[in-house]
Design a protein around this motif. Sequence first.
Motif, PDB file in Angstrom:
ATOM      1  N   SER A 230     -33.671  23.142  39.028  1.00 36.09           N
ATOM      2  CA  SER A 230     -32.557  22.849  39.939  1.00 36.09           C
ATOM      3  C   SER A 230     -31.437  22.059  39.271  1.00 36.09           C
ATOM      4  O   SER A 230     -30.358  21.902  39.847  1.00 36.09           O
ATOM      5  CB  SER A 230     -33.074  22.048  41.126  1.00 36.09           C
ATOM      6  OG  SER A 230     -33.601  20.802  40.680  1.00 36.09           O
ATOM      7  N   GLY A 231     -31.698  21.516  38.082  1.00 33.94           N
ATOM      8  CA  GLY A 231     -30.724  20.661  37.416  1.00 33.94           C
ATOM      9  C   GLY A 231     -31.015  19.182  37.561  1.00 33.94           C
ATOM     10  O   GLY A 231     -30.378  18.349  36.901  1.00 33.94           O
ATOM     11  N   VAL A 232     -31.976  18.825  38.423  1.00 36.74           N
ATOM     12  CA  VAL A 232     -32.375  17.422  38.583  1.00 36.74           C
ATOM     13  C   VAL A 232     -32.985  16.914  37.274  1.00 36.74           C
ATOM     14  O   VAL A 232     -33.711  17.635  36.597  1.00 36.74           O
ATOM     15  CB  VAL A 232     -33.395  17.282  39.742  1.00 36.74           C
ATOM     16  CG1 VAL A 232     -33.965  15.875  39.807  1.00 36.74           C
ATOM     17  CG2 VAL A 232     -32.734  17.663  41.061  1.00 36.74           C
ATOM     18  N   HIS A 233     -32.686  15.665  36.928  1.00 32.11           N
ATOM     19  CA  HIS A 233     -33.259  15.037  35.736  1.00 32.11           C
ATOM     20  C   HIS A 233     -34.418  14.130  36.141  1.00 32.11           C
ATOM     21  O   HIS A 233     -34.499  13.663  37.282  1.00 32.11           O
ATOM     22  CB  HIS A 233     -32.207  14.202  35.010  1.00 32.11           C
ATOM     23  CG  HIS A 233     -31.213  15.004  34.252  1.00 32.11           C
ATOM     24  ND1 HIS A 233     -30.573  14.534  33.130  1.00 32.11           N
ATOM     25  CD2 HIS A 233     -30.753  16.275  34.441  1.00 32.11           C
ATOM     26  CE1 HIS A 233     -29.753  15.459  32.660  1.00 32.11           C
ATOM     27  NE2 HIS A 233     -29.834  16.522  33.444  1.00 32.11           N
ATOM     28  N   GLY A 234     -35.318  13.861  35.188  1.00 33.07           N
ATOM     29  CA  GLY A 234     -36.428  12.967  35.461  1.00 33.07           C
ATOM     30  C   GLY A 234     -36.823  12.173  34.240  1.00 33.07           C
ATOM     31  O   GLY A 234     -36.618  12.605  33.104  1.00 33.07           O
ATOM     32  N   VAL A 235     -37.367  10.993  34.480  1.00 33.92           N
ATOM     33  CA  VAL A 235     -37.892  10.153  33.416  1.00 33.92           C
ATOM     34  C   VAL A 235     -39.172   9.501  33.921  1.00 33.92           C
ATOM     35  O   VAL A 235     -39.263   9.101  35.085  1.00 33.92           O
ATOM     36  CB  VAL A 235     -36.864   9.089  32.960  1.00 33.92           C
ATOM     37  CG1 VAL A 235     -36.459   8.192  34.121  1.00 33.92           C
ATOM     38  CG2 VAL A 235     -37.412   8.249  31.815  1.00 33.92           C
ATOM     39  N   GLY A 236     -40.192   9.407  33.052  1.00 31.94           N
ATOM     40  CA  GLY A 236     -41.451   8.809  33.472  1.00 31.94           C
ATOM     41  C   GLY A 236     -42.113   8.046  32.351  1.00 31.94           C
ATOM     42  O   GLY A 236     -41.967   8.390  31.177  1.00 31.94           O
ATOM     43  N   SER A 237     -42.834   7.007  32.716  1.00 29.54           N
ATOM     44  CA  SER A 237     -43.594   6.227  31.742  1.00 29.54           C
ATOM     45  C   SER A 237     -44.929   5.847  32.363  1.00 29.54           C
ATOM     46  O   SER A 237     -44.981   5.318  33.474  1.00 29.54           O
ATOM     47  CB  SER A 237     -42.817   4.974  31.332  1.00 29.54           C
ATOM     48  OG  SER A 237     -43.508   4.280  30.315  1.00 29.54           O
ATOM     49  N   TRP A 238     -46.004   6.137  31.626  1.00 28.97           N
ATOM     50  CA  TRP A 238     -47.361   5.831  32.056  1.00 28.97           C
ATOM     51  C   TRP A 238     -48.045   5.021  30.954  1.00 28.97           C
ATOM     52  O   TRP A 238     -48.125   5.466  29.806  1.00 28.97           O
ATOM     53  CB  TRP A 238     -48.166   7.110  32.290  1.00 28.97           C
ATOM     54  CG  TRP A 238     -47.688   7.968  33.421  1.00 28.97           C
ATOM     55  CD1 TRP A 238     -48.177   8.016  34.688  1.00 28.97           C
ATOM     56  CD2 TRP A 238     -46.623   8.939  33.390  1.00 28.97           C
ATOM     57  NE1 TRP A 238     -47.504   8.941  35.442  1.00 28.97           N
ATOM     58  CE2 TRP A 238     -46.539   9.527  34.679  1.00 28.97           C
ATOM     59  CE3 TRP A 238     -45.738   9.379  32.392  1.00 28.97           C
ATOM     60  CZ2 TRP A 238     -45.613  10.520  34.996  1.00 28.97           C
ATOM     61  CZ3 TRP A 238     -44.812  10.351  32.709  1.00 28.97           C
ATOM     62  CH2 TRP A 238     -44.750  10.911  33.997  1.00 28.97           C
ATOM     63  N   CYS A 239     -48.533   3.846  31.287  1.00 34.20           N
ATOM     64  CA  CYS A 239     -49.207   2.979  30.310  1.00 34.20           C
ATOM     65  C   CYS A 239     -50.539   2.524  30.906  1.00 34.20           C
ATOM     66  O   CYS A 239     -50.586   2.064  32.048  1.00 34.20           O
ATOM     67  CB  CYS A 239     -48.344   1.773  29.954  1.00 34.20           C
ATOM     68  SG  CYS A 239     -49.142   0.638  28.798  1.00 34.20           S
ATOM     69  N   PHE A 240     -51.604   2.627  30.101  1.00 37.33           N
ATOM     70  CA  PHE A 240     -52.942   2.313  30.592  1.00 37.33           C
ATOM     71  C   PHE A 240     -53.570   1.125  29.858  1.00 37.33           C
ATOM     72  O   PHE A 240     -54.792   0.991  29.822  1.00 37.33           O
ATOM     73  CB  PHE A 240     -53.820   3.565  30.479  1.00 37.33           C
ATOM     74  CG  PHE A 240     -53.292   4.710  31.290  1.00 37.33           C
ATOM     75  CD1 PHE A 240     -53.561   4.805  32.642  1.00 37.33           C
ATOM     76  CD2 PHE A 240     -52.466   5.667  30.708  1.00 37.33           C
ATOM     77  CE1 PHE A 240     -53.048   5.846  33.402  1.00 37.33           C
ATOM     78  CE2 PHE A 240     -51.946   6.714  31.455  1.00 37.33           C
ATOM     79  CZ  PHE A 240     -52.241   6.806  32.807  1.00 37.33           C
ATOM     80  N   SER A 241     -52.710   0.246  29.327  1.00 37.87           N
ATOM     81  CA  SER A 241     -53.222  -0.978  28.686  1.00 37.87           C
ATOM     82  C   SER A 241     -52.250  -2.132  28.908  1.00 37.87           C
ATOM     83  O   SER A 241     -51.959  -2.905  28.004  1.00 37.87           O
ATOM     84  CB  SER A 241     -53.436  -0.747  27.186  1.00 37.87           C
ATOM     85  OG  SER A 241     -52.215  -0.401  26.542  1.00 37.87           O
ATOM     86  N   ALA A 242     -51.729  -2.252  30.122  1.00 37.15           N
ATOM     87  CA  ALA A 242     -50.742  -3.273  30.461  1.00 37.15           C
ATOM     88  C   ALA A 242     -51.424  -4.473  31.130  1.00 37.15           C
ATOM     89  O   ALA A 242     -52.630  -4.500  31.328  1.00 37.15           O
ATOM     90  CB  ALA A 242     -49.673  -2.693  31.376  1.00 37.15           C
ATOM     91  N   PHE A 243     -50.630  -5.481  31.522  1.00 36.90           N
ATOM     92  CA  PHE A 243     -51.199  -6.717  32.052  1.00 36.90           C
ATOM     93  C   PHE A 243     -51.404  -6.684  33.560  1.00 36.90           C
ATOM     94  O   PHE A 243     -52.076  -7.537  34.128  1.00 36.90           O
ATOM     95  CB  PHE A 243     -50.308  -7.908  31.683  1.00 36.90           C
ATOM     96  CG  PHE A 243     -49.106  -8.088  32.584  1.00 36.90           C
ATOM     97  CD1 PHE A 243     -49.097  -9.087  33.550  1.00 36.90           C
ATOM     98  CD2 PHE A 243     -48.008  -7.255  32.469  1.00 36.90           C
ATOM     99  CE1 PHE A 243     -48.003  -9.263  34.381  1.00 36.90           C
ATOM    100  CE2 PHE A 243     -46.907  -7.425  33.293  1.00 36.90           C
ATOM    101  CZ  PHE A 243     -46.900  -8.436  34.255  1.00 36.90           C
ATOM    102  N   GLU A 244     -50.794  -5.714  34.254  1.00 37.76           N
ATOM    103  CA  GLU A 244     -50.945  -5.584  35.694  1.00 37.76           C
ATOM    104  C   GLU A 244     -50.799  -4.119  36.068  1.00 37.76           C
ATOM    105  O   GLU A 244     -50.665  -3.256  35.200  1.00 37.76           O
ATOM    106  CB  GLU A 244     -49.903  -6.434  36.433  1.00 37.76           C
ATOM    107  CG  GLU A 244     -48.473  -5.975  36.207  1.00 37.76           C
ATOM    108  CD  GLU A 244     -47.463  -6.721  37.076  1.00 37.76           C
ATOM    109  OE1 GLU A 244     -47.888  -7.462  37.982  1.00 37.76           O
ATOM    110  OE2 GLU A 244     -46.256  -6.551  36.852  1.00 37.76           O
TER     111      GLU A 244
END
Length: 326
Positions: A230-244
């Motif tokens: 559709s032209g929509v943009h996206g950004v994602g971040s997944w981290c599995f060793s953070a403090f919370e």
Amino acid sequence: MALAKVRWGMIGCGDVTEVKSGPAFQKVKNSELVAVMRRTGELAKDYARRHMVRKWYDDADALINDPEVDAIYIATPPSSHKEYAIKAAKAGKPVYVEKPMALTFAECNDMIAACKAAEVPLYVAYYRRAQPKFIKIKELLESNEIGDVRFVSTTYYQKAAEDISNKQNQPWRITPELSGGGLFFDLGCHTIDLLDFLLGPIKDVQGFASNQAGDYQAEDIVTGIYQFDSGVHGVGSWCFSAFESIDVNEIIGSTGKITFSTFGSEPVLLTTASKMEQWEFPAIEHVHQPLVERIVTDLTNGFNQAPSTGVTGARTSWVMDKLVGN
């Protein structure tokens, strides 16, 4: 040909089947779980006893070829999804397979081809597509509550899992040869699939995946950008060793935004220049149940309307493969 009742055979009796999925097959109208299988027969027998299932097996082929089984639910790690799905298809039986759909996008395509050749439907357990919370978000988007959608952002991070300290006996979910990757494949896939459900297919993907903590072999952080058809943009971040732990998605439009979590109980929040509204949704005990209801309706009425299919599941696997560099 529509079935009068769907009699399910389940391959795999792990934790996901105890509450999330297994009981749903018994509670949905015109549906029954009639047989279960686990390689350790005593565990299959115990599951059958506790859940009042009539039959149990320690051999998947025997369950698949049981004439009293109409459809197959595959609840094993992804490493065996392709094998069992193709066997079920060759037996002429509809397939409902756990997520992620397979180890790789290529395996997903093999499963789709087998089911197409056998003329049996293939469904994937991205069950959030059928839950009221996410249907409401889709309705807000379709009713233009935030105007034209511009972009979507995802931030997900959590503490390192406690069950990874014993490196000699780590969970299958962080063993790539069994799961396809790390916790991103196990958890992040739900968000990637929801974005496909809400905003349509993704056409371009770029990503970075690393192992920062060194607790296991698979990646423990993934960051990516993507563009939808559709032209929509996206950004994602997944981290599995953070403090919370944080779980937040925002869909930003020309006149407002929608904020929601993938896994949490926080309300769906609509924000515009003139108003702020929110909707709360009660927890669903058997999270698969709304999707199982849709699948059973398809199989008993000859419909083709269930929202999570092999085609949509494969798209999610393609995006994940691209994000981690597979």
